[in-house]
Write a protein that holds these residues in place. Sequence first.
Motif, mmCIF file in Angstrom:
data_model
loop_
_atom_site.group_PDB
_atom_site.id
_atom_site.type_symbol
_atom_site.label_atom_id
_atom_site.label_comp_id
_atom_site.label_asym_id
_atom_site.label_seq_id
_atom_site.Cartn_x
_atom_site.Cartn_y
_atom_site.Cartn_z
ATOM 1 N N PRO A 141 -0.001 28.072 27.028
ATOM 2 C CA PRO A 141 -0.963 29.263 27.618
ATOM 3 C C PRO A 141 -1.256 28.435 29.160
ATOM 4 O O PRO A 141 -1.277 27.158 28.942
ATOM 5 C CB PRO A 141 -2.046 29.425 26.567
ATOM 6 C CG PRO A 141 -1.623 29.413 25.831
ATOM 7 C CD PRO A 141 -1.154 28.091 25.686
ATOM 8 N N ALA A 142 -1.222 29.229 30.421
ATOM 9 C CA ALA A 142 -1.625 28.964 31.492
ATOM 10 C C ALA A 142 -3.156 27.557 31.640
ATOM 11 O O ALA A 142 -2.546 26.854 32.154
ATOM 12 C CB ALA A 142 -1.622 29.913 32.185
ATOM 13 N N LEU A 143 -3.774 28.420 31.130
ATOM 14 C CA LEU A 143 -4.982 27.135 31.488
ATOM 15 C C LEU A 143 -4.244 26.539 30.395
ATOM 16 O O LEU A 143 -5.063 25.025 31.236
ATOM 17 C CB LEU A 143 -5.797 27.998 30.142
ATOM 18 C CG LEU A 143 -6.907 29.347 30.635
ATOM 19 C CD1 LEU A 143 -7.527 29.687 29.275
ATOM 20 C CD2 LEU A 143 -7.690 28.855 31.689
ATOM 21 N N ASP A 144 -4.293 26.176 29.932
ATOM 22 C CA ASP A 144 -3.582 24.477 28.461
ATOM 23 C C ASP A 144 -2.937 23.898 29.909
ATOM 24 O O ASP A 144 -2.934 22.863 29.723
ATOM 25 C CB ASP A 144 -3.571 24.781 27.612
ATOM 26 C CG ASP A 144 -4.277 25.261 26.604
ATOM 27 O OD1 ASP A 144 -5.481 25.133 26.908
ATOM 28 O OD2 ASP A 144 -3.242 25.591 25.166
ATOM 29 N N VAL A 145 -2.047 24.252 30.704
ATOM 30 C CA VAL A 145 -0.735 23.371 31.725
ATOM 31 C C VAL A 145 -1.757 23.041 32.557
ATOM 32 O O VAL A 145 -1.811 21.846 32.825
ATOM 33 C CB VAL A 145 0.474 24.030 31.797
ATOM 34 C CG1 VAL A 145 0.861 23.575 33.156
ATOM 35 C CG2 VAL A 145 1.379 24.901 31.028
ATOM 36 N N LEU A 146 -3.023 24.080 33.208
ATOM 37 C CA LEU A 146 -3.271 23.593 34.713
ATOM 38 C C LEU A 146 -4.207 22.838 33.774
ATOM 39 O O LEU A 146 -4.455 21.234 34.558
ATOM 40 C CB LEU A 146 -4.060 24.924 34.460
ATOM 41 C CG LEU A 146 -5.221 24.546 36.169
ATOM 42 C CD1 LEU A 146 -4.829 23.882 37.370
ATOM 43 C CD2 LEU A 146 -6.183 25.828 36.216
ATOM 44 N N SER A 147 -4.988 22.808 32.752
ATOM 45 C CA SER A 147 -5.497 21.906 32.194
ATOM 46 C C SER A 147 -5.527 20.579 32.475
ATOM 47 O O SER A 147 -5.293 19.223 32.913
ATOM 48 C CB SER A 147 -6.965 22.135 31.329
ATOM 49 O OG SER A 147 -7.637 21.086 30.907
ATOM 50 N N SER A 189 -10.665 17.808 42.859
ATOM 51 C CA SER A 189 -10.642 17.808 44.612
ATOM 52 C C SER A 189 -9.587 18.858 44.866
ATOM 53 O O SER A 189 -8.453 18.760 44.479
ATOM 54 C CB SER A 189 -10.187 16.213 45.001
ATOM 55 O OG SER A 189 -10.540 16.757 46.610
ATOM 56 N N VAL A 190 -10.004 20.396 45.098
ATOM 57 C CA VAL A 190 -9.455 20.973 45.274
ATOM 58 C C VAL A 190 -9.460 21.454 46.511
ATOM 59 O O VAL A 190 -10.869 21.850 47.018
ATOM 60 C CB VAL A 190 -9.802 22.239 44.073
ATOM 61 C CG1 VAL A 190 -8.889 23.166 44.605
ATOM 62 C CG2 VAL A 190 -9.940 22.172 42.761
ATOM 63 N N ILE A 191 -8.628 22.607 47.366
ATOM 64 C CA ILE A 191 -8.439 22.761 48.213
ATOM 65 C C ILE A 191 -8.194 23.636 48.816
ATOM 66 O O ILE A 191 -7.206 23.895 48.108
ATOM 67 C CB ILE A 191 -8.189 21.759 49.852
ATOM 68 C CG1 ILE A 191 -8.036 22.563 50.640
ATOM 69 C CG2 ILE A 191 -6.997 20.926 49.738
ATOM 70 C CD1 ILE A 191 -8.507 21.434 51.939
ATOM 71 N N ASN A 192 -8.591 25.167 48.929
ATOM 72 C CA ASN A 192 -7.870 26.545 48.859
ATOM 73 C C ASN A 192 -7.320 26.709 50.446
ATOM 74 O O ASN A 192 -7.858 27.267 51.517
ATOM 75 C CB ASN A 192 -8.684 27.511 48.394
ATOM 76 C CG ASN A 192 -9.768 27.694 47.161
ATOM 77 O OD1 ASN A 192 -9.249 26.955 45.966
ATOM 78 N ND2 ASN A 192 -11.007 27.635 47.247
ATOM 79 N N ILE A 193 -6.128 27.409 50.542
ATOM 80 C CA ILE A 193 -5.593 28.043 51.730
ATOM 81 C C ILE A 193 -5.380 28.984 51.306
ATOM 82 O O ILE A 193 -3.934 29.656 50.713
ATOM 83 C CB ILE A 193 -4.886 26.637 51.434
ATOM 84 C CG1 ILE A 193 -4.313 25.838 52.098
ATOM 85 C CG2 ILE A 193 -3.442 27.026 53.331
ATOM 86 C CD1 ILE A 193 -3.409 24.201 51.902
ATOM 87 N N PRO A 194 -5.616 29.850 51.422
ATOM 88 C CA PRO A 194 -5.467 31.493 50.758
ATOM 89 C C PRO A 194 -5.085 32.214 51.953
ATOM 90 O O PRO A 194 -4.652 31.321 53.256
ATOM 91 C CB PRO A 194 -6.900 32.060 50.692
ATOM 92 C CG PRO A 194 -7.791 31.515 51.379
ATOM 93 C CD PRO A 194 -7.286 30.163 52.113
ATOM 94 N N ASP A 230 -12.309 27.457 40.184
ATOM 95 C CA ASP A 230 -12.911 28.118 38.343
ATOM 96 C C ASP A 230 -13.013 27.728 37.711
ATOM 97 O O ASP A 230 -14.077 27.644 37.015
ATOM 98 C CB ASP A 230 -12.891 29.973 38.964
ATOM 99 C CG ASP A 230 -13.514 30.180 40.013
ATOM 100 O OD1 ASP A 230 -14.216 30.665 40.727
ATOM 101 O OD2 ASP A 230 -12.519 31.238 39.714
ATOM 102 N N LEU A 231 -12.079 26.952 37.515
ATOM 103 C CA LEU A 231 -12.091 26.071 36.036
ATOM 104 C C LEU A 231 -12.350 24.655 36.141
ATOM 105 O O LEU A 231 -11.876 24.217 35.404
ATOM 106 C CB LEU A 231 -10.001 26.329 35.364
ATOM 107 C CG LEU A 231 -9.987 28.275 35.077
ATOM 108 C CD1 LEU A 231 -8.705 28.575 35.104
ATOM 109 C CD2 LEU A 231 -10.448 28.945 34.239
ATOM 110 N N MET A 232 -11.436 24.326 37.522
ATOM 111 C CA MET A 232 -11.137 22.397 37.763
ATOM 112 C C MET A 232 -12.574 22.819 38.312
ATOM 113 O O MET A 232 -12.598 22.274 39.803
ATOM 114 C CB MET A 232 -10.630 21.721 37.836
ATOM 115 C CG MET A 232 -9.249 22.958 36.999
ATOM 116 S SD MET A 232 -7.920 21.713 37.433
ATOM 117 C CE MET A 232 -8.463 20.555 36.722
ATOM 118 N N PRO A 233 -14.411 22.725 38.243
ATOM 119 C CA PRO A 233 -14.949 22.806 39.431
ATOM 120 C C PRO A 233 -15.652 21.146 39.962
ATOM 121 O O PRO A 233 -15.334 20.941 41.320
ATOM 122 C CB PRO A 233 -16.321 23.299 39.201
ATOM 123 C CG PRO A 233 -15.788 23.331 37.500
ATOM 124 C CD PRO A 233 -14.296 22.919 37.173
#
Length: 387
Positions: free
Chosen positions: A134-140, A182-187, A176-179
């Motif tokens: 699942p994509a959830l596991d790959v991202l984690s 260090s995440v930067i959003n580029i919407p 939302d899944l990795m609060p």
Amino acid sequence: MLQSGISRRSFLVFCTSLMIAAPYGLAITDKKTPEEVAAGLDKVIRPPIIWLHFQDCTGCTESMLQTSHPGFADLILNVISLEYHETLMAGSGLQARQALDEAVAKYAGKFILVVEGSIPTKDHGVYMKLAGRPALDVLSDVGGKAAAIIAIGSCASWGGIPSADPDPTGAVGVADLMPDKSVINIPGCPPNPYTMLGVVLQYAANGTFPETDEQRRPKFAFDRDIHEHCPKRAHFDAGNFVKQYGDQGHREGWCLYEMGCKGPDTHAGCSTRHFNEIPDVWPIGIGAPCIGCTEKAIAFRVPMFQVVQLHTIAAPPTAFAPISTTYSTISPLATGLVGIAVGAAAGAGYIASRKFSKAEDDESVPGSVVRDSKSKPGPSESDRPQP
């Protein structure tokens, strides 16, 4: 620059920095010459990049492919080290899976993970799998070993189109899944590729991300709303609005606010940095309203043609002041004063027209010396010869 000993890579990185900063009016360096900047950037290590695709349309990648300063080939060969990208790599199946595992193991704690697309969470993520996981596991797994994560596009930033009602897959963004990561959003749908390049270059230079707002967006690209620099702003201020697609106002380039344009409530650099370096290649430039794709509360939440609330000080006028007098009749005093003013202006104009003449020796000019012998004054009594 290249002849002075500066490497091609430094030159490309410097040109990229200029392309990123110029539209926003930013000072990108305190160095005095381009050579100093390039010399410093030449010491930057090419950051390893692992790029994952989840629920996406690949539009963000397509946008990156259109960069010209540098071109994408120069970007992946001279500026960054692209270790894994499902769309661009030649391998597939087992080879692709092995390439990903090897890159994660080799650069653990050092690579930047770029995520494109939202992640389905409903029913334990059964709606998307990569190599059976699942994509959830790959991202984690991959995200947990990354030094930092860049969520590119509105889908990866907060769910995007897949999360629109009724959101059948439970799509969410990376943060939302990795609060705690260090995440930067580029919407953006898609975002401007030079925003992405600016973030990567700063991280490559000193291991930091640019300053961000409360939604984790880099301020250098999202600190102003589109409305501030929109080329149609003058029509907004004058109350000139398109009422229907194809009407006279639409053909003349009037403001699209009443057609549902979200520009007054959307933070992005679209109005100053157009796509593909071609003027007017952005929604408003081609006559379509902004849909607010960089705003979590607007994009794919507010109907496309619904008018948004204005938060700017300057609002479009509802009517123009009438031209009328405050009294039913005009007083004689006012008439007299106006007459005096008009007469004075007319007299001044007449004098000016006589005073400034293009004809040489124009006798009509006030103060000129009359040269006609018939009218020339004779000598004075004192000048006449005495008998």
